[in-house]
Design a protein around this motif. Structure first.
Motif, mmCIF file in Angstrom:
data_model
loop_
_atom_site.group_PDB
_atom_site.id
_atom_site.type_symbol
_atom_site.label_atom_id
_atom_site.label_comp_id
_atom_site.label_asym_id
_atom_site.label_seq_id
_atom_site.Cartn_x
_atom_site.Cartn_y
_atom_site.Cartn_z
ATOM 1 N N PHE A 1 0.944 -1.114 0.233
ATOM 2 C CA PHE A 1 0.259 -0.150 0.178
ATOM 3 C C PHE A 1 0.637 1.432 0.080
ATOM 4 O O PHE A 1 0.937 2.463 -0.622
ATOM 5 N N ALA A 2 2.160 1.540 0.785
ATOM 6 C CA ALA A 2 2.647 2.035 0.854
ATOM 7 C C ALA A 2 3.754 2.596 -0.934
ATOM 8 O O ALA A 2 3.975 4.015 -1.286
ATOM 9 N N GLU B 1 -5.077 6.375 3.360
ATOM 10 C CA GLU B 1 -5.268 5.240 3.002
ATOM 11 C C GLU B 1 -5.369 5.049 1.032
ATOM 12 O O GLU B 1 -4.866 6.331 0.757
ATOM 13 N N SER B 2 -4.210 4.584 0.742
ATOM 14 C CA SER B 2 -3.857 4.674 -0.268
ATOM 15 C C SER B 2 -4.678 4.533 -1.679
ATOM 16 O O SER B 2 -3.826 5.427 -2.131
ATOM 17 N N TYR B 3 -5.419 4.544 -1.580
ATOM 18 C CA TYR B 3 -5.936 4.676 -2.879
ATOM 19 C C TYR B 3 -6.642 6.323 -2.596
ATOM 20 O O TYR B 3 -6.352 6.948 -4.041
ATOM 21 N N VAL B 4 -6.987 7.203 -2.107
ATOM 22 C CA VAL B 4 -7.299 8.881 -1.637
ATOM 23 C C VAL B 4 -5.786 8.786 -1.510
ATOM 24 O O VAL B 4 -6.224 10.553 -2.696
ATOM 25 N N ILE B 5 -4.593 8.342 -1.594
ATOM 26 C CA ILE B 5 -3.390 9.298 -1.383
ATOM 27 C C ILE B 5 -3.475 9.144 -2.376
ATOM 28 O O ILE B 5 -2.996 10.256 -3.666
ATOM 29 N N VAL B 6 -3.329 7.793 -3.642
ATOM 30 C CA VAL B 6 -3.006 8.201 -5.032
ATOM 31 C C VAL B 6 -3.949 9.409 -6.018
ATOM 32 O O VAL B 6 -3.300 10.129 -6.961
ATOM 33 N N GLN B 7 -5.262 9.550 -5.315
ATOM 34 C CA GLN B 7 -6.603 10.288 -5.672
ATOM 35 C C GLN B 7 -5.988 11.478 -5.609
ATOM 36 O O GLN B 7 -6.143 12.563 -6.449
ATOM 37 N N TYR B 8 -5.460 12.041 -5.134
ATOM 38 C CA TYR B 8 -5.110 12.623 -4.192
ATOM 39 C C TYR B 8 -4.185 13.714 -4.204
ATOM 40 O O TYR B 8 -4.000 14.791 -5.264
ATOM 41 N N PRO C 1 0.404 3.347 4.792
ATOM 42 C CA PRO C 1 0.517 5.017 4.357
ATOM 43 C C PRO C 1 -0.170 6.443 5.016
ATOM 44 O O PRO C 1 -1.104 5.827 4.957
ATOM 45 N N VAL C 2 0.680 6.879 4.859
ATOM 46 C CA VAL C 2 -0.542 9.016 5.822
ATOM 47 C C VAL C 2 0.621 9.492 4.738
ATOM 48 O O VAL C 2 2.118 9.396 4.781
ATOM 49 N N LEU C 3 0.199 10.265 4.112
ATOM 50 C CA LEU C 3 0.936 11.408 2.946
ATOM 51 C C LEU C 3 0.454 12.920 4.267
ATOM 52 O O LEU C 3 -0.326 13.166 4.072
ATOM 53 N N ILE C 4 1.927 13.172 4.333
ATOM 54 C CA ILE C 4 0.873 14.775 4.570
ATOM 55 C C ILE C 4 2.254 15.753 3.702
ATOM 56 O O ILE C 4 3.385 15.623 3.448
ATOM 57 N N HIS C 5 1.425 16.392 4.007
ATOM 58 C CA HIS C 5 1.366 17.413 2.855
ATOM 59 C C HIS C 5 1.002 18.851 3.500
ATOM 60 O O HIS C 5 -0.121 19.369 3.263
ATOM 61 N N GLY C 6 2.582 19.742 3.700
ATOM 62 C CA GLY C 6 2.244 21.434 4.663
ATOM 63 C C GLY C 6 1.708 20.519 5.567
ATOM 64 O O GLY C 6 2.199 19.774 6.808
#
Lengths: 218, 238
Positions: free
Chosen positions: A16-17, A67-74, A56-61
Motif C-alpha cells: 500500500f505504501a 488510505e492508499s487509493y485516497v492518497i493516490v487520487q489526492y 501509508p499516511v501522506l503529509i502535505h503541508g
C-alpha cells in the motif's frame, strides 16, 4: 499548495505504501520518507491516523491523508501533470471499479491463502485464480492498464507483479499461471521493467523472510 | 479534473435496482440531487434480468447505471461517475483535500458501519455479537466526526445546508438501521450517546428530494425478515 513539503509515513514491505511511492515518483514529486515500525507504532502515526493506525499516511503541508487509493487520487488531483486516472469519466469509473475488484477479490483472497493452511488455503487460492481470470480479460491486448503509460489501475494492481509471486512462494501456491494468464504475466513483466517501478521495490530476500515469519505468526 | 462535454451528458440514463436496496437508493439520491432524468428498472432478486447479468457480469448485483449504453457498477463508483459527468450541484468538493477527506470517510463508513451492519443482519449468536460490537465502534467514530463537523449552521457533512458525498454514503442509516435492528434483534442506535448522529439523521430524512424516497419501515422489516430467515435457514441446512 503544490509547493508545500511532502512526507510519507510507510513500512518497507507494505504494498500500500508502494502505491504512493510510485505515484509520487511518476510525477517527480520530492518527498521525505519516514519508516514506521508496524508492530511498534510511533506516536506520530497514532496521532496522524487515529482511525486506522496504519500506513501509508501522506503529509502535505499541514494536510494529512490516509488510505492508499485516497492518497493516490489526492496526488493525481493536486499535481495534475502526468495524469494517472484517465480523462473520460467512464474510463475513470472503470479504473475505480477494477481497483476495488482487485482489492477485495484478489488481494484479500491471496493474503488469506498465505495465512491459511490445507483446505482453507486451497480454497482461497482457487478464488484468487478466479479473480485473475477476470483481470486477464481486462488487460488482454494492452501494454498497461493505463495504455502506453502507467496509470491509476497499474499502480493499484502493481503489487501483483512483485508481492504476489513472493506470497505464492511462501505459501506454496500458484495463482498466476503464465500459460493460463499470458496477458497478465506480460503486464507484470512490463511493469517490473519500468524504471519507476523496477527501481522502487523492496529487496526480495528480505520480503521472503518477512512473509514467512508473518504467515507463521498469523 | 476531467472535463466532459455537453454531449457526454446526453443520452439515456437507466438505473437497475431493487426497491429495498440502500446501495440503489444512494445512486437515486445522487441522480435526484442533480436533477438528472432516468429510467428506473426494478429487478427481481430471484430472477435477475439478462440486462443485469450482461451489464454487471462480475458481481451480478444492483445498482447498475447504464448511460449511453455504458454500464457502471458499485454504488460509490457510480456516484463519482455521476458527479464527474453532470457538473451542476456538485456532490464532491472541487478541492483535492476536501475530496480526499470525503473519500476517506466514505471508505470508513463502508468498512466499519455498512459492512458490519449487513453482516450482523445476516448472522446470529456469537458471530452476530462480534459484528454488532464492530458496528457500535464504527458508530462511535461517526458520532465523533459529527460532533466535530456539524452544528446548527452546518447540518450536513457536505457543508453548509447542502448534502454531499459523505451524507449520501451514510444516508442509508437514517432508514435502514432501525429495520436491521428490529429484524436482527439487536440495538445500536442510542440517542443519548449519539446525539449529533441522531440530529443528522433527522435532518437528512427531511431533505426534500430524500424524504419521498424513504420506504416505510414495516415494508422493509417484513422483507428483510424474510431474507434473513432464508439466509440463516440455508446456512443451518448445510
Amino acid at each position: 499548495m503544490a509547493a508545500q513539503k511532502v512526507k510519507l509515513l510507510g513500512f518497507w514491505v507494505s504494498p500500500f505504501a508502494y502505491r504512493v511511492i510510485w505515484a509520487l515518483k511518476l510525477k517527480g514529486i520530492d518527498y521525505e520518507y519516514i519508516e514506521e515500525g508496524i508492530f511498534n507504532k510511533s506516536p506520530l502515526l497514532l496521532q496522524l491516523n487515529p482511525i486506522h493506525k496504519k500506513v501509508p499516511v501522506l503529509i502535505h503541508g499541514d494536510r494529512v491523508i490516509c488510505e492508499s487509493y485516497v492518497i493516490v487520487q489526492y496526488i493525481d488531483e493536486t499535481w495534475p501533470h502526468c495524469p494517472l486516472l484517465p480523462q473520460h469519466p467512464y474510463e475513470r469509473a472503470m479504473a475505480r471499479f477494477w481497483a476495488d475488484f482487485a482489492e477485495t477479490k484478489l488481494l484479500d483472497t491471496a493474503w488469506l491463502g498465505l495465512c491459511a493452511r490445507g483446505a482453507e488455503r486451497e480454497k482461497a487460492a482457487k478464488l484468487a485464480m478466479e479473480a485473475v481470470e477476470k483481470i486477464e480479460e481486462v488487460v488482454k491486448g494492452k501494454k498497461l492498464f493505463g495504455g502506453e503509460s502507467i496509470g491509476y489501475l497499474d499502480i493499484c494492481l502493481g503489487w501483483i507483479s512483485y508481492w504476489l509471486p513472493v506470497w505464492e512462494e511462501v505459501g506454496s501456491m500458484q495463482i498466476i499461471d503464465p500459460i493460463k494468464f499470458p496477458a497478465t504475466s506480460s503486464w507484470m513483466n512490463t511493469l517490473l521493467h519500468h524504471p519507476v517501478i523496477g527501481d522502487n521495490l523492496p529487496a526480495r530476500d528480505a520480503m521472503i523472510e518477512y512473509f514467512q515469519k508473518r504467515s507463521k505468526d498469523i | 479534473m476531467a472535463s466532459s462535454s455537453v454531449a457526454d451528458q446526453e443520452g439515456q440514463v437507466m438505473l437497475l435496482g431493487f426497491w429495498f436496496s440502500p446501495f440503489v437508493k444512494r445512486v437515486e439520491w445522487a441522480l435526484k440531487f442533480k436533477g438528472i432524468e432516468y429510467d428506473y428498472v426494478e429487478e427481481d432478486l430471484t430472477n435477475k434480468s439478462t440486462l443485469l447479468l450482461t451489464s454487471n457480469p462480475i458481481h451480478k448485483k444492483v445498482p447498475v447505471l447504464i448511460h449511453n449504453g455504458n454500464p457502471i457498477a458499485e454504488s460509490l463508483v457510480i456516484i463519482e461517475y455521476i458527479d464527474e459527468t453532470w457538473k451542476q450541484n456538485p456532490i464532491l468538493s472541487q478541492d483535492p483535500y476536501e475530496r480526499a477527506m470525503a473519500r476517506f470517510w466514505a471508505n470508513f463508513i463502508e468498512q466499519k458501519v455498512t459492512e458490519p451492519a449487513r453482516e450482523a443482519l445476516f448472522s446470529k449468536g456469537e458471530q452476530q455479537e462480534k459484528k454488532v460490537k464492530e458496528l457500535k465502534e464504527g458508530m462511535e467514530v461517526v458520532e465523533g466526526e459529527a460532533k466535530a463537523k456539524l452544528n446548527d449552521k452546518t447540518l450536513f457533512f457536505g457543508g453548509g445546508n447542502g448534502v454531499g458525498y459523505v451524507d449520501i454514503v451514510l444516508g442509508w442509516t437514517c432508514n435502514w438501521m432501525e429495520t436491521i435492528e428490529e429484524v436482527g434483534g439487536f440495538k445500536v442506535l442510542d440517542p443519548e450517546s449519539q446525539p449529533q448522529f441522531h440530529k443528522w439523521m433527522a435532518n437528512f430524512r427531511e431533505v426534500p428530494f430524500i424524504k419521498p424516497t424513504l420506504e416505510p419501515k414495516e415494508k422493509l422489516v417484513e422483507f428483510f425478515r424474510m431474507i434473513r430467515q432464508d439466509r440463516l435457514g440455508l446456512v443451518a441446512n448445510k
